[in-house]
Every structure is written in structure tokens, then in C-alpha cells.
Design a protein around this motif. Structure first.
Motif, PDB file in Angstrom:
ATOM      1  N   PHE A 130     -11.865   5.848   4.548  1.00 50.44           N
ATOM      2  CA  PHE A 130     -11.185   6.296   3.331  1.00 50.44           C
ATOM      3  C   PHE A 130     -11.881   5.850   2.042  1.00 50.44           C
ATOM      4  O   PHE A 130     -11.453   6.239   0.955  1.00 50.44           O
ATOM      5  N   GLY A 131     -12.916   5.023   2.171  1.00 52.95           N
ATOM      6  CA  GLY A 131     -13.648   4.590   0.992  1.00 52.95           C
ATOM      7  C   GLY A 131     -13.272   3.187   0.562  1.00 52.95           C
ATOM      8  O   GLY A 131     -12.204   2.673   0.917  1.00 52.95           O
ATOM      9  N   PRO A 132     -14.144   2.530  -0.208  1.00 56.09           N
ATOM     10  CA  PRO A 132     -13.896   1.131  -0.596  1.00 56.09           C
ATOM     11  C   PRO A 132     -12.685   0.948  -1.498  1.00 56.09           C
ATOM     12  O   PRO A 132     -12.150  -0.156  -1.624  1.00 56.09           O
ATOM     13  N   GLN A 133     -12.233   2.027  -2.148  1.00 52.38           N
ATOM     14  CA  GLN A 133     -11.065   1.925  -3.026  1.00 52.38           C
ATOM     15  C   GLN A 133      -9.756   1.921  -2.250  1.00 52.38           C
ATOM     16  O   GLN A 133      -8.692   1.672  -2.814  1.00 52.38           O
ATOM     17  N   TRP A 134      -9.841   2.189  -0.952  1.00 53.26           N
ATOM     18  CA  TRP A 134      -8.634   2.272  -0.123  1.00 53.26           C
ATOM     19  C   TRP A 134      -7.963   0.907  -0.030  1.00 53.26           C
ATOM     20  O   TRP A 134      -8.611  -0.125   0.161  1.00 53.26           O
ATOM     21  N   ASP A 135      -6.647   0.893  -0.114  1.00 51.38           N
ATOM     22  CA  ASP A 135      -5.864  -0.337   0.003  1.00 51.38           C
ATOM     23  C   ASP A 135      -5.331  -0.438   1.430  1.00 51.38           C
ATOM     24  O   ASP A 135      -4.446   0.329   1.818  1.00 51.38           O
ATOM     25  N   PRO A 136      -5.835  -1.366   2.253  1.00 54.15           N
ATOM     26  CA  PRO A 136      -5.381  -1.462   3.643  1.00 54.15           C
ATOM     27  C   PRO A 136      -3.918  -1.869   3.783  1.00 54.15           C
ATOM     28  O   PRO A 136      -3.342  -1.749   4.861  1.00 54.15           O
ATOM     29  N   ASP A 137      -3.317  -2.365   2.703  1.00 57.10           N
ATOM     30  CA  ASP A 137      -1.886  -2.719   2.746  1.00 57.10           C
ATOM     31  C   ASP A 137      -0.990  -1.517   2.467  1.00 57.10           C
ATOM     32  O   ASP A 137       0.238  -1.628   2.564  1.00 57.10           O
ATOM     33  N   GLY A 138      -1.597  -0.382   2.116  1.00 56.14           N
ATOM     34  CA  GLY A 138      -0.804   0.803   1.803  1.00 56.14           C
ATOM     35  C   GLY A 138       0.099   1.264   2.933  1.00 56.14           C
ATOM     36  O   GLY A 138       1.285   1.554   2.696  1.00 56.14           O
ATOM     37  N   PRO A 139      -0.402   1.345   4.184  1.00 52.47           N
ATOM     38  CA  PRO A 139       0.483   1.775   5.272  1.00 52.47           C
ATOM     39  C   PRO A 139       1.689   0.863   5.465  1.00 52.47           C
ATOM     40  O   PRO A 139       2.785   1.340   5.780  1.00 52.47           O
ATOM     41  N   ALA A 140       1.502  -0.452   5.262  1.00 50.88           N
ATOM     42  CA  ALA A 140       2.636  -1.368   5.412  1.00 50.88           C
ATOM     43  C   ALA A 140       3.688  -1.096   4.340  1.00 50.88           C
ATOM     44  O   ALA A 140       4.894  -1.118   4.618  1.00 50.88           O
ATOM     45  N   ARG A 141       3.245  -0.826   3.113  1.00 55.04           N
ATOM     46  CA  ARG A 141       4.207  -0.507   2.058  1.00 55.04           C
ATOM     47  C   ARG A 141       4.895   0.828   2.334  1.00 55.04           C
ATOM     48  O   ARG A 141       6.099   0.982   2.074  1.00 55.04           O
ATOM     49  N   ALA A 142       4.131   1.768   2.883  1.00 50.13           N
ATOM     50  CA  ALA A 142       4.728   3.066   3.221  1.00 50.13           C
ATOM     51  C   ALA A 142       5.810   2.902   4.284  1.00 50.13           C
ATOM     52  O   ALA A 142       6.861   3.539   4.215  1.00 50.13           O
ATOM     53  N   ARG A 143       5.570   2.026   5.241  1.00 43.00           N
ATOM     54  CA  ARG A 143       6.587   1.804   6.280  1.00 43.00           C
ATOM     55  C   ARG A 143       7.844   1.186   5.679  1.00 43.00           C
ATOM     56  O   ARG A 143       8.968   1.521   6.076  1.00 43.00           O
ATOM     57  N   GLN A 144       7.673   0.270   4.712  1.00 44.74           N
ATOM     58  CA  GLN A 144       8.850  -0.322   4.063  1.00 44.74           C
ATOM     59  C   GLN A 144       9.683   0.736   3.354  1.00 44.74           C
ATOM     60  O   GLN A 144      10.911   0.667   3.344  1.00 44.74           O
TER      61      GLN A 144
END
Length: 267
Positions: A130-144
Motif C-alpha cells: 500500500f506504500g510507505p504512507q500506509w498506516d498499519p494501525d488503520g485496520p485495527a481502528r476500522a475494526r473498532q
């Protein structure tokens, strides 16, 4: 069948409890001559001797490893039966079954992880896809935010079967769509035009990689892309004003299908 007292053997109920088989199964094995009790009381009750119990125990073991009753009878009673060969063949089938169950277990583990994490890629794999700008914590926030929705479940079940290559193809499709949206806005494509409507349809098709997207849901997404700072920054980073332009072409296409964007809900 000789008469006996209860002390000479065990009645069917006790045998059922001791061996963990049903009384009905014991009666059936008796009826077909596979395992008959050797004794009978004066009152007519059948009793199983120690020898009967030994035979029953072997039947239970053979049945648990998958042998059919006819095959069990042959193993027990037919002197010409190649017992080691029959057991080796059954052992091979058991091994295949174990392998299938292990594969099923691994699949269930991935499904559980996908429901809990959303994206089954390491942080390094996510950055590569997804590129270096991708936030790997994004999926966890989406699940919340959305973990209790049907769409999250659909997303997770699809995610469970995807590796880096599949996600790369999706990321490439999303990037190509973003470029097409920016180019169309630069070219002066107007909301409600055939080209704009094709882009709206394309967005829904690309987004379906995550979960099915109805037109009403797409209208809600358009609003969020414009109103949410993170989404707006993404689209406006492609072209200034793209978030608002995208919301407008989605609304126009929705109206063409009888949907009032002002009252559209997530359904």
C-alpha cells in the motif's frame, strides 16, 4: 445360550456405559451376529461375559478408526483376512483425514485472525503493497468502528483467503481508479454525464473487493470522503477539490436511479 446369574456377566445397560456405545448399537450388533452376549439369565436377560467384552472393545476401536461393520466382522472372524493390511489401509485414510482437518484448522485460524485484525499482512508487507504512507494501525481502528457490522464480516472472510499478491492487485486497481478520477475532474467531466456515471460504477466494482456496495451505501461513502479529514486529505491530495467532486458524481448517479442522496442510508 446357557443360563447364568447376573454375577456371571454384565447386562446391556452396564456394557453400554462401560464402552461408551448406545444400547441400540449393542442390540443391533447382537441382531446381525457381530457381537452376541454369551449368557442369558433365567428371566431371559442377556449378559456379556469377559470374552464378549473383549470382542466388543475391538469392535469399538475398529469402528472409531473408520472400519465398516462388514469389514470389522471380516477382521474378527475371517482367518483369510489380511488384518495388518486392512489396518494399514485404514491408517492411510486416517492420515488423510488428519491432514484435511489440519488444513481446516489452519483455515479457521486465518478466519479468526481476519475477523480480529482485518488484514493478515505484516507491517512490512502492508508498506510494500500500500506504500510507505500506509498506516498499519488503520485496520485495527476500522475494526473498532465497524467490527460489529455485516460489512466487516464480509471483509474479514475475504481477507482470510488473500495474500500479498491478491492485495497488491486490489491496491493497483484502487490507485488506477484514483488516477482516473483525478484525470476526469481535470478534463471537466460533469456529474451525471455518461463518463462520470461509468466512473461511479467502476468505483463500486473496485470497492466490491472489500464487500458488496449498494448505491445507497456508496452515497454514504461519498459523504464520508468529503467530510472525514483523513479521507478528504487523501482525495484532495490527488487533486484539489476531488473529494467534493467525487461526492457530486456519486449523488448524480444515485438520483438517476431514483435515490435521494439527502436521505440515503447505509443499506
Amino acid at each position: 445360550m446357557p443360563d447364568a446369574t447376573d454375577a456371571d456377566g454384565l447386562p446391556v445397560g452396564q456394557v453400554s456405559t462401560r464402552l461408551g456405545v448406545t444400547v441400540r448399537a449393542l442390540h443391533h450388533w447382537d441382531e446381525i451376529g457381530l457381537a452376541r452376549p454369551s449368557l442369558r439369565t433365567a428371566a431371559g436377560y442377556r449378559l456379556y461375559t469377559a470374552g464378549d467384552l473383549e470382542r466388543l472393545h475391538r469392535i469399538v476401536v475398529y469402528r472409531e478408526i473408520g472400519l465398516g461393520l462388514d469389514r470389522i466382522r471380516a477382521v474378527l472372524d475371517d482367518s483369510t483376512t489380511d488384518v495388518p493390511g486392512a489396518l494399514r489401509a485404514q491408517r492411510a485414510q486416517v492420515s488423510e483425514r488428519i491432514e484435511r482437518l489440519q488444513q481446516l484448522g489452519a483455515g479457521l485460524d486465518r478466519m479468526i485472525d481476519a475477523h480480529e485484525r482485518g488484514l493478515l499482512l505484516t507491517a512490512e508487507q502492508q508498506a510494500a503493497v500500500f506504500g510507505p504512507q500506509w498506516d498499519p494501525d488503520g485496520p485495527a481502528r476500522a475494526r473498532q468502528l465497524w467490527g460489529d457490522t455485516a460489512q466487516w464480516r464480509q471483509y474479514a472472510e475475504r481477507s482470510a483467503s488473500r495474500g500479498p499478491e491478491e492485495w497488491q492487485a486490489i491496491a493497483d486497481a484502487v490507485a488506477a481508479l484514483d488516477r482516473a478520477l483525478g484525470d476526469a475532474m481535470d478534463a471537466g467531466v460533469t456529474p451525471g454525464s455518461p463518463e462520470a456515471n461509468r466512473l461511479v460504477e467502476r468505483h463500486r466494482e473496485v470497492f466490491a473487493s472489500y464487500f458488496p456496495l449498494t448505491r445507497q451505501m456508496q452515497v454514504c461513502l461519498g459523504r464520508m470522503y468529503e467530510a472525514d479529514p483523513a479521507f478528504a486529505a487523501h482525495y484532495d491530495g490527488i487533486r484539489a477539490g476531488l473529494a467534493t467532486w467525487f461526492r457530486r458524481i456519486v449523488d448524480a448517479e444515485a438520483r438517476a436511479h431514483g435515490i435521494d442522496p439527502d436521505t440515503a442510508t447505509w443499506q
